[in-house]
Scaffold this active site. Structure first.
Site, short mmCIF file in Angstrom:
data_model
loop_
_atom_site.label_atom_id
_atom_site.label_comp_id
_atom_site.label_asym_id
_atom_site.label_seq_id
_atom_site.Cartn_x
_atom_site.Cartn_y
_atom_site.Cartn_z
N ARG A 75 4.74 67.50 43.95
CA ARG A 75 3.53 67.29 44.77
C ARG A 75 3.67 66.09 45.69
NH1 ARG A 75 -2.29 67.15 42.07
NH2 ARG A 75 -1.36 65.68 40.63
N ARG A 103 -15.02 66.30 33.18
CA ARG A 103 -13.79 66.36 32.39
C ARG A 103 -14.04 66.12 30.92
NH1 ARG A 103 -10.02 65.01 36.81
NH2 ARG A 103 -7.87 65.10 36.13
N ARG A 157 1.64 60.31 44.20
CA ARG A 157 0.74 59.56 43.32
C ARG A 157 1.51 58.85 42.22
NH1 ARG A 157 -3.78 63.87 41.83
NH2 ARG A 157 -3.54 62.70 39.90
N LYS A 170 -6.44 72.89 41.71
CA LYS A 170 -7.87 72.73 41.98
C LYS A 170 -8.12 72.11 43.35
CE LYS A 170 -8.40 69.95 38.46
NZ LYS A 170 -6.96 69.83 38.06
N ARG A 227 -1.85 63.19 30.54
CA ARG A 227 -2.92 63.93 31.23
C ARG A 227 -3.11 65.32 30.65
NH1 ARG A 227 -0.48 63.12 36.96
NH2 ARG A 227 -2.07 64.57 37.69
P1 ADP Z 1 -4.84 69.73 41.02
O1 ADP Z 1 -5.83 69.31 42.06
O2 ADP Z 1 -5.36 70.77 40.09
O3 ADP Z 1 -4.23 68.55 40.31
P2 ADP Z 1 -3.12 70.46 43.29
O4 ADP Z 1 -4.02 71.31 44.11
O5 ADP Z 1 -2.85 69.08 43.79
O6 ADP Z 1 -3.62 70.44 41.76
O7 ADP Z 1 -1.74 71.24 43.11
C1 ADP Z 1 -0.63 70.64 42.43
C2 ADP Z 1 0.67 70.93 43.18
O8 ADP Z 1 0.98 72.33 43.09
C3 ADP Z 1 0.61 70.62 44.68
O9 ADP Z 1 1.87 70.14 45.07
C4 ADP Z 1 0.30 71.98 45.32
O10 ADP Z 1 0.84 72.06 46.64
C5 ADP Z 1 0.97 72.94 44.37
N1 ADP Z 1 0.22 74.21 44.20
C6 ADP Z 1 -1.12 74.38 44.19
N2 ADP Z 1 -1.45 75.67 43.97
C7 ADP Z 1 -0.27 76.34 43.79
C8 ADP Z 1 0.07 77.70 43.52
N3 ADP Z 1 -0.89 78.65 43.37
N4 ADP Z 1 1.39 78.01 43.42
C9 ADP Z 1 2.34 77.06 43.56
N5 ADP Z 1 2.08 75.77 43.82
C10 ADP Z 1 0.79 75.39 43.93
P1 ADP Z 2 -5.25 65.89 38.52
O1 ADP Z 2 -6.18 67.01 38.76
O2 ADP Z 2 -3.94 66.05 39.21
O3 ADP Z 2 -5.11 65.54 37.08
P2 ADP Z 2 -7.19 63.90 39.52
O4 ADP Z 2 -6.99 63.38 40.87
O5 ADP Z 2 -8.33 64.83 39.29
O6 ADP Z 2 -5.79 64.55 39.13
O7 ADP Z 2 -7.33 62.72 38.48
C1 ADP Z 2 -6.41 61.66 38.44
C2 ADP Z 2 -6.85 60.66 37.37
O8 ADP Z 2 -8.11 60.08 37.74
C3 ADP Z 2 -7.07 61.21 35.97
O9 ADP Z 2 -5.88 61.29 35.23
C4 ADP Z 2 -8.05 60.19 35.40
O10 ADP Z 2 -7.40 58.98 35.04
C5 ADP Z 2 -8.93 59.88 36.60
N1 ADP Z 2 -10.09 60.80 36.69
C6 ADP Z 2 -10.36 61.68 37.69
N2 ADP Z 2 -11.50 62.35 37.45
C7 ADP Z 2 -11.96 61.90 36.25
C8 ADP Z 2 -13.07 62.23 35.43
N3 ADP Z 2 -13.96 63.17 35.79
N4 ADP Z 2 -13.22 61.54 34.26
C9 ADP Z 2 -12.35 60.60 33.88
N5 ADP Z 2 -11.26 60.26 34.59
C10 ADP Z 2 -11.06 60.89 35.77
#
Ligand code: ADP
Ligand code: ADP
Ligand code: ZN
Length: 220
Positions: free
Chosen positions: A127, A88, A161, A13, A172
């Site tokens: 990541r 969420r 992270r 995302k 998660r």
């Molecule tokens: P989110 O915001 O949903 O948690 P990220 O955008 O941070 O996810 O992506 C998670 C990890 O996967 C990052 O290390 C990113 O570089 C990698 N990634 C994102 N999209 C893809 C994809 N389409 N194929 C392979 N790796 C990806």
């Molecule tokens: P990812 O997409 O990789 O799970 P985020 O950066 O979106 O990571 O979120 C990291 C953490 O921040 C979540 O596991 C949660 O603890 C908190 N968080 C982020 N967005 C929200 C939300 N909309 N509601 C509740 N907790 C959140």
């Protein structure tokens, strides 16, 4: 345009929101980034959120809704936004609808980035993120063009992270399936839901998202 990216942790995302924001003149609103900034600043909200985030659980709806309500009032968000990681929970989705309605705005599309749980651990384990500009990378799938140098800002400093560990990832994923996945039918009922195959390479996911946005724009 007001867009929402739904999908599991590590689904891509944030990567996609960053790629799309400039092209469409939208601002990326990541509640995860906002909460991490609150922790770094040592604010009261940051102190409350720190342990919850480290464990992989969700921060309370009240805190997150409060942050978003403030953020969407900022001038840069008036032209539109891509929300990544919010809403969420159903309570957050309802609060967002009410916030937008009161401002005569509405969501144009909610897009589910579909990635099976079996791929998530590898995504998250690899990541890493630029310390200066927040660009995300992956050890295997998205390395910087020049080793150790951010493609976007040239910085040499990266971080991982604290919640990107095997234990928190399970928490998660569980939170995603229990609390966030119900938003898929929520937006489907409103005729706003689109889906993309998030297992495709990054550029192909972006192409598909662009096609969805073109369609949503034509209908808005
Ligand atoms: P989110 O915001 O949903 O948690 P990220 O955008 O941070 O996810 O992506 C998670 C990890 O996967 C990052 O290390 C990113 O570089 C990698 N990634 C994102 N999209 C893809 C994809 N389409 N194929 C392979 N790796 C990806
Ligand atoms: P990812 O997409 O990789 O799970 P985020 O950066 O979106 O990571 O979120 C990291 C953490 O921040 C979540 O596991 C949660 O603890 C908190 N968080 C982020 N967005 C929200 C939300 N909309 N509601 C509740 N907790 C959140
Ligand atoms: Zn950078």
């Amino acid at each position: 345009m007001h867009l929402i990216l739904l999908g599991p942790p590590g689904g891509g995302k944030g990567t996609q929101a960053k790629l799309l924001q400039d092209e469409y003149g939208l601002v990326q609103l990541s509640t995860g980034d906002m909460l991490r900034a609150a922790i770094a600043s040592g604010s009261a909200i940051g102190q409350q959120a720190k342990e919850v985030m480290a464990s992989g659980k969700l921060v309370s709806d009240d805190i997150v809704i409060g942050i978003v309500a403030e953020r969407i009032e900022q001038p840069d968000a008036k032209r539109g936004f891509i929300m990544d990681g919010f809403p969420r929970t159903t309570a957050q989705a309802e609060a967002l609808d009410a916030l937008l309605k009161a401002r005569k705005r509405r969501i144009d599309a909610a897009i589910e980035v579909q990635v099976p749980d079996s791929l998530i651990v590898e995504r998250i384990a690899g990541r890493f993120t630029c310390k200066k500009c927040g660009t995300g990378y992956h050890e295997k799938f998205h390395r910087p063009k020049v080793e150790g140098t951010c493609d976007v800002c040239g910085s040499h400093e990266f971080f991982r992270r604290p919640d990107d560990n095997a234990q928190a990832v399970q928490v998660r994923l569980d939170a995603y399936h229990r609390l966030t996945a119900p938003l898929i039918p929520y937006y489907e009922r409103q005729g706003l839901l689109h889906r993309v195959d998030g297992t495709l390479p990054i550029e192909e996911v972006t192409q598909r998202l662009k096609a969805i946005l073109a369609e949503a724009r034509a209908h808005s």
